[in-house]
Structure formats: C-alpha cells, structure tokens
Write a protein that holds these residues in place. Structure first.
Motif, PDB file in Angstrom:
ATOM      1  N   LEU A  48       0.855  -1.266   0.174  1.00  0.00           N
ATOM      2  CA  LEU A  48       0.043   0.102   0.063  1.00  0.00           C
ATOM      3  C   LEU A  48       0.894   1.283  -0.044  1.00  0.00           C
ATOM      4  O   LEU A  48       0.502   2.156  -0.620  1.00  0.00           O
ATOM      5  CB  LEU A  48      -0.981  -0.057   1.078  1.00  0.00           C
ATOM      6  N   ASP A  85      -7.317   2.159  -3.313  1.00  0.00           N
ATOM      7  CA  ASP A  85      -6.104   1.525  -3.335  1.00  0.00           C
ATOM      8  C   ASP A  85      -5.714   0.419  -2.389  1.00  0.00           C
ATOM      9  O   ASP A  85      -4.975  -0.434  -2.467  1.00  0.00           O
ATOM     10  CB  ASP A  85      -4.747   2.451  -3.174  1.00  0.00           C
ATOM     11  N   THR A  86      -6.552   0.755  -1.022  1.00  0.00           N
ATOM     12  CA  THR A  86      -6.364  -0.322   0.102  1.00  0.00           C
ATOM     13  C   THR A  86      -6.950  -1.581  -0.139  1.00  0.00           C
ATOM     14  O   THR A  86      -6.475  -2.592  -0.289  1.00  0.00           O
ATOM     15  CB  THR A  86      -6.978   0.521   1.223  1.00  0.00           C
ATOM     16  N   LEU A 131      -5.022  -5.033  -0.853  1.00  0.00           N
ATOM     17  CA  LEU A 131      -5.487  -6.081   0.333  1.00  0.00           C
ATOM     18  C   LEU A 131      -6.027  -7.251  -0.530  1.00  0.00           C
ATOM     19  O   LEU A 131      -5.803  -8.435  -0.004  1.00  0.00           O
ATOM     20  CB  LEU A 131      -6.595  -5.454   1.026  1.00  0.00           C
TER      21      LEU A 131
END
Length: 419
Positions: free
Chosen positions: A212, A293-294, A298
């Motif tokens: 990240l 983005d997370t 993930l």
C-alpha cells in the motif's frame, strides 16, 4: 520435515526436498497467463496488440479480478524458487546460472519469437507494409526508425512484448544475489524470521502495508510501462512479492499457517473484491483514492495467500503430470503469445463469432504450444537452452561384465593421447 514452529522461529525444509505445490502452482499460474492474453484480444476498452470486433463488455470484470494478482503470484513463486536455489550457491553462481536460463531465451525470443507479434500489429495499424521477410530484416537491423504507433516498443526499434517478465526476474534475482551477505547477515535473518513468524491476522494484513505504501507513493507518478527503466511502481510491488517468496522458500511454519488460514483468506479475498467492484460500478468516474488503493492491494495479498494455502494443502504431492509440466512451462510461456497472434490472423477472416472463435483460439494456442514443445523443443538439444531448458542428458547404458583384457603382445605401444 519438522512441524514445530513458534512466532519467532520457523522450521526449514529438509535439504533436497521437492516442493510439488510450488511446481504445480507455477504451471497453473502460467496457464492463467495464456488465458489472460487470449482475453486481452476480446476485452472491451483495453489496449492490446490486436483487438477483436467482438469486444466483450462483461469481460473487464473477471479480467480485473485476475489481473490484480496474476503476475504478483508469479513473482512470489519465482522468489520461492530462488530461496531454494540460493542454498549452497554464492553470488556469482546464481548470476551465472540464472543469467543463462533467463537472458538467453530473452535474446532468442526477441529475435525469433516476438517479431511476428510486432509485424501483425504494425500491419493491422497500417504502419507496416505486408511482407514478413522484409519486416524481419528491418526489425533485426534496428537501423531504420519505425513510426511510433507501429507496434508496442517501436520507439526502441525492437521489443520484448510478453517476455518482459524475463528481464524483470533477472533484475530482481541479481539484486538479491549481489546483496546475499546482507540477507545472510544477522539483521537479514531477523527480518526473514519476523516475516515467517507472522501468524493469524498479522499474516493476512501486515504484508499489505509495504504494498500500500508503494502504491500511494508511486502509482500516480509511474504508470505501468513494462520497459524496465521507469516502471518503478510495478518494480516496487513485484520485487516486494519476490522478497516475500525468497524469505518463505525454505520455511515450513509460514506455509502451514497459510494452509490453516486458506478458507479465511479466500473468503476475505472474495469479500474485498466484491466491495471493490461495487464501488467501481457505482462511481460516475473511475474510482480512485486511498480506499480503492487499500482494497486493491488487500485483495492482491489475500488472493495470493489463499492460492498458496490451498496449493500447499491440495497440490503438495508428486502428481504424474508435474515432471512434464516443469519442462513445458517455460517453452509454453515463450511461445504462447506469438501463437495467439498467429491464431488470430488465421481465425479472424473466418468470422466465426464471439463464442466459437475464442474457444478455437484457446485450443489452437494450447495445441501449438504442446506440439512445438513436445515434438521439437524438448527433443532437440540445441533448442533447449534457447527456451530456458537444461541440455539433454546423455544416458549411458551400464557396461556388461566383461573378462579382463589380455596383456598386450610384446612390441605393442598404446596410441598417443593426441591421436
């Protein structure tokens, strides 16, 4: 193989033990690469060398779900392999062996396998005149500039197209090999033990943090190029996954934990990608920002963790097809995209439709890879290194028990060693 592990100390694999799950996952991962590249011809709105008139509007969804982890998994598996190979080898031994296995097929592929892809794209774009022979002479000479839009990589005069994985992998291998004293130092071993000692939720969350961070810092400034030089965002992701694999390679504790968490990681991966798609579908403009983005990174790690866990559970056995797959996966990778493009040039004029054509294209690609690999490449000694395979072993038949030879007659002399 020891089964005793703690949060700080992990058992290591027995020297010489074969990891059948890694072999199987490598073969399956590259099979997905082949299917993905066939899909690139049909997916609507995505750039590729050739594009089908039967653009599928639904195809971006499964393609995104696959694209977010497919090459990351490949690089992690490559790191695992390096973890095993580096035992007992020094820096220069690794560089020599890996350089031969990676750079020789790259040079051969760029000169012999890839040019037809560039030619077909250039003809389709109207920037290259029909006639492959004339194109190949100009391409190999690298003396005359091409129109920038002629084919992907035309600005360099020569291209590696799908073979970009080879220089990337050699670069990461060289970085690790040249810094082996660092990784083998006390600090390097503590870092390895810290990663392999992750358990429970920490193993599913903490490896995401560097990914990240790289995405937030680099993604907007350095979009993917596959040209090696300024591909800093992809390098940060791929090299991090490569290091994860390198650390995990000979450890048993982290693999057992991934196996234990396999159902949880799979369920979480499905949930995360569902939320990701829901947000993308509901956005009027392409969804971006910290949340997206997370979710993206993930999902990447959860999907990889689920695949590794299920692979370790179900694939770590000597399957009858593994020996064949291990020798076939590299030539198939080198050949497959050129065979896809060749199949397109044959099938497209037939106008078979959006169902029969892709099915037949996959079948022709797989059949071509199999025929060329099993019928030619694996059998011809001079071709094997050009496709990343070891040379043929000369099998010597056991000598039958023979009587001792009679002593030479008087006056007999043995031939000169120079004869």
């Amino acid at each position: 193989m020891s089964t005793t592990t703690t949060a700080t100390t992990s058992a290591t694999a027995t020297p010489g033990q074969r990891r059948h799950d890694i072999d199987a996952l490598r073969a399956l991962a590259f099979l997905f690469v082949i299917l993905y590249h066939v899909g690139m011809y049909y997916v609507a709105g995505w750039h590729w060398h050739l594009k089908s008139p039967h653009a599928a509007e639904w195809l971006p969804w499964p393609m995104v779900a696959l694209n977010l982890w497919r090459m990351d998994l490949v690089f992690l598996i490559s790191g695992v392999s390096l973890g095993f190979l580096s035992r007992g080898q020094g820096t220069w031994g690794l560089l020599r062996s890996r350089g031969l296995r990676l750079l020789l097929p790259l040079a051969f592929g760029m000169a012999v396998i890839v040019p037809y892809q560039a030619y077909a794209q250039g003809v389709a774009n109207g920037h290259v005149a029909p006639g492959f022979g004339a194109f190949l002479l100009r391409y190999l000479s690298m003396s005359a500039p091409w129109p920038r839009q002629a084919f992907d990589g035309a600005e360099f005069g020569i291209t590696w197209n799908h073979l970009w994985y080879l220089p990337y992998l050699f670069t990461y291998t060289a970085l690790v090999a040249l810094t082996l004293p660092l990784w083998n130092s006390a600090a390097g071993q503590r870092l390895r033990r810290a990663f392999n000692g992750l358990r429970g939720w920490k193993l599913l969350v903490l490896p995401v943090v560097p990914l990240l961070l790289w995405t937030l810092l680099l993604a907007a400034r350095f979009p993917a190029t596959h040209n090696l030089v300024r591909d800093f965002h992809l390098h940060s992701l791929y090299f991090t996954l490569f290091l994860y694999g390198y650390w995990m390679g000979v450890d048993t504790g982290v693999w057992r934990e991934l196996e234990r968490l396999r159902r949880v990681s799979l369920a979480l991966a499905v949930a995360v990608i569902a939320v990701f798609f829901a947000l993308r579908a509901g956005a009027r403009v392409p969804a971006s920002g910290l949340l997206m983005d997370t979710l993206r990174v993930l999902y990447l790690w959860l999907a990889v963790a689920a695949i590794l866990g299920h692979g370790h559970r179900h694939l770590n056995r000597p399957w009858p097809w593994l020996r064949w797959a291990n020798e076939s996966v590299y030539p198939w990778y080198v050949l497959h995209q050129t065979l896809i493009v060749a199949g397109i040039t044959v099938l497209a004029p037939l106008a078979l439709g959006p169902v029969a054509e892709p099915v037949l294209l996959v079948a022709l690609t797989l059949a071509g890879c199999w025929l060329l690999t099993d019928g030619l490449i694996r059998r011809v000694g001079i071709l094997r290194p050009l496709f990343g395979l070891k040379g043929l072993r000369v099998r010597q038949a056991p000598s039958p028990a023979l009587p001792q030879p009679l002593p030479p007659e008087p006056g007999w002399r043995s031939p000169s060693p120079r004869a």
